[in-house]
Design an enzyme around this catalytic site. Sequence first.
Site, mmCIF file in Angstrom:
data_model
loop_
_atom_site.group_PDB
_atom_site.id
_atom_site.type_symbol
_atom_site.label_atom_id
_atom_site.label_comp_id
_atom_site.label_asym_id
_atom_site.label_seq_id
_atom_site.Cartn_x
_atom_site.Cartn_y
_atom_site.Cartn_z
ATOM 1 N N GLY A 10 -5.241 14.125 -8.262
ATOM 2 C CA GLY A 10 -4.644 12.783 -8.558
ATOM 3 C C GLY A 10 -5.860 11.999 -9.344
ATOM 4 C CB ILE A 127 -8.283 5.945 -4.268
ATOM 5 C CG1 ILE A 127 -6.900 6.680 -3.910
ATOM 6 C CG2 ILE A 127 -8.380 5.906 -5.941
ATOM 7 C CD1 ILE A 127 -5.765 5.883 -4.013
ATOM 8 C CG ASP A 128 -6.953 9.399 -0.348
ATOM 9 O OD1 ASP A 128 -6.317 8.521 -0.753
ATOM 10 O OD2 ASP A 128 -6.688 10.486 -0.714
ATOM 11 N NE ARG A 163 11.959 -12.929 4.017
ATOM 12 C CZ ARG A 163 12.481 -12.973 2.907
ATOM 13 N NH1 ARG A 163 11.509 -12.727 1.853
ATOM 14 N NH2 ARG A 163 13.789 -13.326 2.599
ATOM 15 N N GLY A 171 -3.980 6.716 1.166
ATOM 16 C CA GLY A 171 -5.209 7.347 1.932
ATOM 17 C C GLY A 171 -5.252 8.735 2.532
ATOM 18 N NE ARG A 266 12.964 -9.153 2.517
ATOM 19 C CZ ARG A 266 14.015 -9.562 3.369
ATOM 20 N NH1 ARG A 266 13.848 -8.970 4.782
ATOM 21 N NH2 ARG A 266 14.804 -10.414 2.997
ATOM 22 C CD GLN A 274 -2.567 1.658 -2.422
ATOM 23 O OE1 GLN A 274 -3.278 1.708 -1.575
ATOM 24 N NE2 GLN A 274 -1.554 2.273 -2.458
#
Length: 342
Positions: A10, A127-128, A163, A171, A266, A274
Amino acid sequence: MRIGVLTSGGDCPGLNAVIRGAVLKGTRIHNQEFVGIRDGWKGLVEGLTMPLDRHSVRGLGKQGGTVLGTSRTNPFEGPHGGPDNIQATMDRLGLNALIAIGGEGTLAAAKRLTDAGLKIVGVPKTIDNDLDATDYSFGFDTAVEIATEAIDRLRTTGESHRRCMVVEVMGRHVGWIALHAGMAAGAHAILIPEQPQSIDQICAWAKSVGDRGRAPVLVVSEGFTLDTMESAHSEKGLDAFNRPRLGGIADVLAPIIEERTGIESRATVLGHLQRGGVPSAYDRVLATRLGMAAIDSVMKKEWGTMVALRGTDIVNVPFEDALGGLKTVPQERYDEAAILFG
Ligand code: F6P
């Protein structure tokens, strides 16, 4: 030497800064030549290259994505895959060594290829932030910034309507992005894979927030499981390394929370937002330093190793140190965050 550079897996903000760091130090200080390998291992298997000289990396440090392209290709599959074929392709392209920039899957493949005699140095990216042997990986800081800003925005619309906003972050099987973005944005609960929770507990947190007139903001990692689930929510099949594609747990949780608490709810899945856009200053600096360290490792012939961050130092570690296990969120980090839940 002629050194190939590839980015695989990724994409991640900061990849271009690594490429730039390696090429600039490699050409200016070590007087080496570089070749860009296109689309990750696919490019090495199929012999797809692009020029990568000093001129071509100009201004690249702040650019998101990767100019080399990437893919989740498994280099051991297909008629041209495997170490012998790849070495033959490297010989044909005149490559003496390779810098492979990637995450767990990429580094595992790089280790197997190095064990078979190929000359590879790795640069960890994700990014994780789930790779062992490096304190932080570039891309993580940027992802946390993006997620934090998104949660801040969701809070104001949530408050306006009273809400419950359930925000899902990436992640994979670790909760670092959720933990950091959730803490930074003051979330009322942070749900991570390392800490399965009951739906009763989640609803209790949401209800206590609602009872004092606030709108609950819950951050959930894509790999989070309720204590009744056997594995993380996945409805998008498997990736090239046979790992389930995660995502969608926020859409599962929001209606249950609404039904049980009576608070309109929601779900928002932040997804690939991200990973997009420009890297943060922190990630640009870290990625540049790692790129420069990678070319130093090539010059020292440290094959089968990757560059990594320890404290504020860049060090060099064997691939296996990064592949032994995932770097998960420690209990004490979760406990300190949980003091503020509800
Ligand atoms: O490993 C990085 C990551 O963004 C994970 O957080 C996520 O689960 C996965 O990649 C998504 O992969 P893809 O880009 O193939 O959909």
